[in-house]
Motif scaffolding. Structure first.
Motif, short mmCIF file in Angstrom:
data_model
loop_
_atom_site.label_atom_id
_atom_site.label_comp_id
_atom_site.label_asym_id
_atom_site.label_seq_id
_atom_site.Cartn_x
_atom_site.Cartn_y
_atom_site.Cartn_z
N PRO A 1 0.82 -1.20 0.00
CA PRO A 1 0.00 0.00 0.00
C PRO A 1 0.86 1.26 0.00
N THR A 2 0.26 2.33 -0.46
CA THR A 2 0.98 3.60 -0.46
C THR A 2 0.25 4.59 0.41
N GLN A 3 1.02 5.48 1.00
CA GLN A 3 0.49 6.60 1.76
C GLN A 3 1.09 7.86 1.16
N THR A 4 0.55 8.99 1.51
CA THR A 4 1.13 10.24 1.03
C THR A 4 1.66 11.03 2.20
N THR A 5 2.68 11.80 1.93
CA THR A 5 3.24 12.69 2.94
C THR A 5 3.44 14.04 2.30
N THR A 6 3.29 15.09 3.07
CA THR A 6 3.46 16.45 2.58
C THR A 6 4.84 16.94 2.99
N THR A 7 5.58 17.46 2.00
CA THR A 7 6.91 17.99 2.27
C THR A 7 7.01 19.41 1.72
N LYS A 8 7.95 20.18 2.26
CA LYS A 8 8.20 21.53 1.78
C LYS A 8 9.54 21.54 1.05
N ASP A 9 9.53 22.20 -0.11
CA ASP A 9 10.79 22.30 -0.83
C ASP A 9 11.56 23.54 -0.36
N ALA A 10 12.66 23.87 -1.04
CA ALA A 10 13.53 24.98 -0.62
C ALA A 10 12.81 26.32 -0.66
N GLU A 11 11.82 26.46 -1.52
CA GLU A 11 11.08 27.71 -1.64
C GLU A 11 9.91 27.79 -0.65
N GLY A 12 9.69 26.75 0.12
CA GLY A 12 8.60 26.71 1.09
C GLY A 12 7.28 26.24 0.51
N LYS A 13 7.33 25.74 -0.71
CA LYS A 13 6.13 25.25 -1.38
C LYS A 13 5.86 23.81 -0.94
N GLU A 14 4.60 23.53 -0.55
CA GLU A 14 4.24 22.19 -0.10
C GLU A 14 3.91 21.29 -1.29
N THR A 15 4.42 20.09 -1.25
CA THR A 15 4.10 19.09 -2.27
C THR A 15 3.74 17.79 -1.58
N THR A 16 2.86 17.04 -2.21
CA THR A 16 2.44 15.75 -1.68
C THR A 16 3.18 14.67 -2.45
#
Length: 191
Positions: A1-16
């Motif tokens: 199974p897969t789950q998602t996690t939210t991370t912030k890149d160097a510019e502070g933009k959130e990506t899933t």
């Protein structure tokens, strides 16, 4: 199974980002048993009742459903805490949804259950469990009558290999699962 996690890149933009989760077979099997139990443990209406302490117990005076009633999905209920939540089996965690939402009647299933309880001839100590007739999709449960053995069999399309049975006009009923442990993900194409 897969789950998602939210991370912030160097510019502070959130990506899933999807993350692969590894489960041991014992964990997968435990989840399957809990989910099957919440979705498919079924008893005839009136076979269990709620006592004055709100404990569920078998009804010693249950003599079975008559042959006419035994052929309808409305005569069978889930043997679990009354959920009154979405009636679509949630394979991502139906046990959690049931435990978190038990007793809430602010949704479609709860309103249908309340309407059922308001009908004449309905007893709140007998009709406190969720009827399988309200499960979605509509044809999730199939009933078959075996005339030779005088037994009603019920099967579930999501859990291939799941079966409940009841012999009309007797207190004989039960459940079993003899499937492969893989959920039927093709249900959308079946109905």
């Amino acid at each position: 199974p897969t789950q998602t996690t939210t991370t912030k890149d160097a510019e502070g933009k959130e990506t899933t980002v999807p993350v692969q989760v590894t489960l041991k077979e014992a964990q997968r099997l435990s989840w399957l048993v809990r989910t099957w139990d919440a979705c498919c443990r079924v008893v005839p209406r009136g076979a269990v009742l709620e006592d004055e302490r709100s404990a569920i117990m078998y009804n010693r005076t249950f003599d079975g459903l008559d042959r006419d009633a035994a052929g309808h999905t409305g005569s069978y209920v889930h043997l679990r805490s009354p959920a009154c939540v979405a009636t679509t089996p949630n394979v991502e965690g139906v046990a959690n949804v049931i435990s978190q939402n038990a007793g809430k009647a602010d949704n479609k299933a709860g309103k249908r259950l309340n309407a059922l309880l308001d009908r004449e001839g309905v007893h709140s100590k007998l009709d406190f469990l969720d009827p399988i007739a309200y499960d979605e999709p509509k044809h999730l449960w199939q009933l078959k009558y075996d005339l030779a053995n005088d037994v009603i069999y019920g099967t579930n399309a999501l859990f291939a290999g799941s079966l409940f049975f009841h012999t009309p006009e007797t207190p004989t009923f039960g459940n079993l699962y003899m499937g492969s442990g893989v959920l039927n993900t093709n249900m959308a194409f079946m109905f």
